[in-house]
Design an enzyme around this catalytic site. Structure first.
Site, mmCIF file in Angstrom:
data_model
loop_
_atom_site.group_PDB
_atom_site.id
_atom_site.type_symbol
_atom_site.label_atom_id
_atom_site.label_comp_id
_atom_site.label_asym_id
_atom_site.label_seq_id
_atom_site.Cartn_x
_atom_site.Cartn_y
_atom_site.Cartn_z
ATOM 1 N N ARG A 1 14.650 67.483 20.587
ATOM 2 C CA ARG A 1 13.952 68.114 21.714
ATOM 3 C C ARG A 1 13.041 67.093 22.397
ATOM 4 O O ARG A 1 11.889 67.383 22.718
ATOM 5 C CB ARG A 1 13.132 69.318 21.228
ATOM 6 C CG ARG A 1 13.997 70.478 20.722
ATOM 7 C CD ARG A 1 13.177 71.406 19.854
ATOM 8 N NE ARG A 1 13.911 72.575 19.414
ATOM 9 C CZ ARG A 1 14.785 72.593 18.403
ATOM 10 N NH1 ARG A 1 15.042 71.467 17.735
ATOM 11 N NH2 ARG A 1 15.401 73.701 18.063
ATOM 12 N N TYR B 1 11.691 68.399 25.744
ATOM 13 C CA TYR B 1 10.723 69.477 25.541
ATOM 14 C C TYR B 1 9.413 68.927 24.979
ATOM 15 O O TYR B 1 8.322 69.235 25.482
ATOM 16 C CB TYR B 1 11.328 70.504 24.585
ATOM 17 C CG TYR B 1 10.462 71.704 24.316
ATOM 18 C CD1 TYR B 1 10.187 72.636 25.312
ATOM 19 C CD2 TYR B 1 9.932 71.930 23.046
ATOM 20 C CE1 TYR B 1 9.414 73.753 25.058
ATOM 21 C CE2 TYR B 1 9.159 73.046 22.789
ATOM 22 C CZ TYR B 1 8.902 73.959 23.792
ATOM 23 O OH TYR B 1 8.119 75.061 23.530
#
Length: 270
Positions: free
Chosen positions: A153, A156
């Site tokens: 991620r 993110y």
């Protein structure tokens, strides 16, 4: 020391048509606040606005794509024009990504940053003078990924680390002006966020999410956020697993990184 009260206060929530955003708006409304619901999903937003009105809450729904600066500025100004100002801004709108860095297009990073970081920046910048005038409260919905690494991620985590730097630094600037900034780091909460996670090519990923521990509910998260707002918490980490991850990442970062990587590695191999 008496905490903040929200009766007759104006609360703006982004990403307000579902999940944590909707649950938090409902909680503030039950406390007597006027709520402005911002979301890009217009049909769902209208249903939420109707439900709030039917429950006797004072509400305003605004279709807003937080990646568009003009949308954010117009929406915030519309709230100020109608209600006279803003007392609470909950920067909640968000998107996530699950894919290996080497397989992820740059456009995915740009999209995640546009929603998570720049959306929060645009709304906060548009509202800041009203928040200062009314000695208000800013809540930034971040993630454990905003304070610790998270395999698969990178986009993110980058967006949430950027949010963390922005809002903790902003807190140091506006505290003496009566504005408080609370950073919220949820653990695993059962929302639709993960159902819309982007893969490396920018489409919704088919890889299932890896999780640790039990998922919390938006309603329980909202109650915790509301109580934290009353007490003007600086940092609010949600869920038992989230708290454990936060402290292990602080006290033993190498251990945290190794264990986290083992836990999530299989996600990218499916």
């Amino acid at each position: 020391m008496a905490g903040r009260k929200f009766t007759d206060k104006v609360v703006v929530v982004t990403g307000a048509a579902s999940g944590i955003g909707l649950a938090v708006a409902e909680r503030f409304a039950r406390a007597g606040a006027t709520c402005a619901l911002l979301d890009m999903d217009e049909p769902r937003l209208k249903r939420c606005e109707r439900q709030f009105s039917q429950a006797g809450h004072r509400v305003m729904g605004l279709c807003c794509d937080v990646t568009r600066r003009a949308d954010c500025e117009a929406s915030i100004q519309a709230v100020i024009d109608r209600f006279g100002g803003i007392d609470v801004l909950f920067n909640n709108a968000g998107i996530t990504q699950r894919s290996a860095f080497s397989e992820t297009r740059i456009e995915v990073y740009e999209r995640v940053m546009a929603v998570n970081f720049f959306g929060a920046l645009y709304c906060t910048k548009a509202a800041i003078h009203s928040l200062i005038q009314r000695r208000g409260l800013i809540i930034a919905n971040e993630s454990i990924a905003g304070v610790a690494p998270l395999l698969g991620r990178t986009g993110y985590a980058a967006s949430k680390h950027a949010m963390h730097g922005l809002f903790t630094s902003l807190r140091s600037e506006v505290r003496d002006q009566g504005v408080h900034v609370m950073v919220v780091c949820p653990g695993f909460i059962k929302t639709h966020l993960q159902d819309r996670a982007l893969g490396g090519d920018g489409t919704v990923t088919r890889h299932p999410q890896s999780r640790v521990g039990r998922q919390d509910t938006p309603a329980h998260a909202a109650e915790t956020i509301f109580r934290g707002a009353e007490k003007e918490k600086d940092l609010l980490v949600l869920t038992a697993v989230g708290k454990m991850a936060y402290w292990v990442s602080r006290l033993a970062p190498s251990l945290y990184e190794r264990r986290m990587a083992r836990q999530f590695k299989a996600e990218l191999e499916r």
